[in-house]
Design an enzyme around this catalytic site. Structure first.
Site, PDB file in Angstrom:
ATOM      1  N   CYS A  81     -38.898 -37.550  -5.810  1.00  0.00           N
ATOM      2  CA  CYS A  81     -39.617 -36.666  -6.736  1.00  0.00           C
ATOM      3  C   CYS A  81     -41.092 -36.568  -6.326  1.00  0.00           C
ATOM      4  CB  CYS A  81     -39.503 -37.268  -8.135  1.00  0.00           C
ATOM      5  SG  CYS A  81     -40.351 -36.342  -9.398  1.00  0.00           S
ATOM      6  N   GLU A 161     -32.535 -24.422 -10.234  1.00  0.00           N
ATOM      7  CA  GLU A 161     -31.435 -25.093 -10.957  1.00  0.00           C
ATOM      8  C   GLU A 161     -30.402 -24.096 -11.453  1.00  0.00           C
ATOM      9  OE1 GLU A 161     -32.135 -28.193 -13.680  1.00  0.00           O
ATOM     10  OE2 GLU A 161     -33.277 -29.330 -12.194  1.00  0.00           O
ATOM     11  N   CYS A 197     -42.169 -29.841  -3.955  1.00  0.00           N
ATOM     12  CA  CYS A 197     -41.293 -30.104  -5.103  1.00  0.00           C
ATOM     13  C   CYS A 197     -39.871 -30.204  -4.576  1.00  0.00           C
ATOM     14  CB  CYS A 197     -41.412 -28.966  -6.120  1.00  0.00           C
ATOM     15  SG  CYS A 197     -40.303 -29.156  -7.523  1.00  0.00           S
ATOM     16  N   HIS A 199     -37.133 -29.109  -5.554  1.00  0.00           N
ATOM     17  CA  HIS A 199     -36.260 -27.938  -5.637  1.00  0.00           C
ATOM     18  C   HIS A 199     -36.574 -26.856  -4.608  1.00  0.00           C
ATOM     19  CE1 HIS A 199     -35.733 -29.903  -9.468  1.00  0.00           C
ATOM     20  NE2 HIS A 199     -34.788 -29.077  -9.824  1.00  0.00           N
TER      21      HIS A 199
HETATM   22  N1  DGL Z   1     -38.482 -33.620  -9.117  1.00  0.00           N
HETATM   23  C1  DGL Z   1     -39.663 -32.913  -9.545  1.00  0.00           C
HETATM   24  C2  DGL Z   1     -40.652 -32.824  -8.379  1.00  0.00           C
HETATM   25  O1  DGL Z   1     -40.294 -32.869  -7.224  1.00  0.00           O
HETATM   26  C3  DGL Z   1     -39.333 -31.544 -10.086  1.00  0.00           C
HETATM   27  C4  DGL Z   1     -38.589 -31.563 -11.415  1.00  0.00           C
HETATM   28  C5  DGL Z   1     -39.366 -32.193 -12.554  1.00  0.00           C
HETATM   29  O2  DGL Z   1     -40.393 -31.636 -12.991  1.00  0.00           O
HETATM   30  O3  DGL Z   1     -38.960 -33.253 -13.003  1.00  0.00           O
HETATM   31  O4  DGL Z   1     -41.824 -32.704  -8.613  1.00  0.00           O
END
Ligand code: DGL
Length: 277
Positions: A81, A161, A197, A199
């Site tokens: 993350c 998502e 990020c 995603h």
């Molecule tokens: N996993 C988060 C990131 O890479 C994105 C999703 C979230 O906000 O939890 O920052």
């Protein structure tokens, strides 16, 4: 007498994310190190992390990593993350006696390697990641001659998502976020854009096409998932071949995890179980 040589055991890599998006990081690690045993925890009960305070994200990251590592531990803890990597690494490093690897450092190093001196590096990510300035600090530490400009693009998380990896909704979100940020004229010095990020790797093709339409076809897209996978491969070269196990844990919603997660990582044979923090 020579004793029989035992096979080295595969490295155990624990991967933590706020939810499902970190499966893009797991997918990059699995593709690069198929011989490693991966154990992934997505804190689906408490995502998104990206809109929460640094203190809350650090607390959640500690709780989730304790459950992920359990009594058996791992050879490395990967913080997939970006949000947690941007603010929780010191707390995780203080608690766990093993290498803790976030995605910001590898992403920053790859960004620096992909641009000419004097370039501008762009970063997109969640509100918390961008507010932390973590990519800017990491890039400045290795290449102070580069300028960094960052833009929060949280809606892209929801689009990914929902399976919108390209098309009018993604283009509209990119228009809304990137046009005001980049200004009227495409910045000539923009050499790289960090996909900061979990995603965003699945949106890379759409983002590249958008940049091309805006007259910036040569901007390098920096995929921090691929960057950390390659840095892990230097640590565990023996796992570049083989067939390791993949185990997945989530804190809520296994059906959604399997359905949405399959867009990021083939989950057919993976063991998936619910954990309570
Ligand atoms: N996993 C988060 C990131 O890479 C994105 C999703 C979230 O906000 O939890 O920052």
């Amino acid at each position: 007498m020579l004793s029989a040589m035992s096979e080295p055991r595969p490295p155990r890599i624990a991967i933590f994310d706020s939810g499902i998006g970190g499966l893009t990081v797991a997918a990059a690690i699995h593709a690069t190190l198929p011989g490693a045993n991966l154990r992934y925890l997505g804190d689906t009960a408490r995502l998104p992390y990206g809109s929460k305070s640094a203190e809350t994200v650090s607390r959640y990251a500690l709780q989730a990593s304790r459950a992920l590592l359990g009594d058996d531990g791992a050879d490395a803890l990967v913080v997939a993350c970006n949000t947690a990597s941007s603010c929780a690494l010191p707390a995780l490093e203080a608690e766990f006696d093993l290498p803790v690897l976030g995605v910001i450092g590898p992403g920053a190093r790859r960004a620096v390697a992909s641009v000419a001196p004097g370039s501008l590096v762009g970063v997109i990510g969640t509100e918390r990641t961008i507010a932390s300035g973590a990519y800017g600090h990491a890039i400045a530490a290795i290449a102070p001659n580069l300028a960094v400009s960052a833009c929060a693009t949280p809606l892209l998380v929801a689009l990914a998502e929902e399976g919108f990896f390209a098309g009018p909704l993604v283009d509209a979100a990119l228009d809304a976020y990137l046009d005001p940020w980049l200004g009227g004229e495409p910045p000539a010095k923009l050499g790289a854009l960090v996909l900061g990020c979990t995603h965003f790797p699945v949106l890379a093709t759409a983002i590249a096409a958008w940049l091309s339409r805006r007259g910036m076809p040569n901007v390098a897209l920096v995929d921090s998932a691929q960057a950390i996978a390659e840095e892990l491969a230097m640590r565990f070269p023996a796992a570049r071949t083989g067939r390791g196990a993949v185990e997945l844990l989530a804190t809520d919603g296994l059906d959604r995890f399997r359905r949405v997660g399959s867009r990021f990582f083939p989950l057919d044979n993976a063991r998936l179980q619910l954990v309570d923090l």
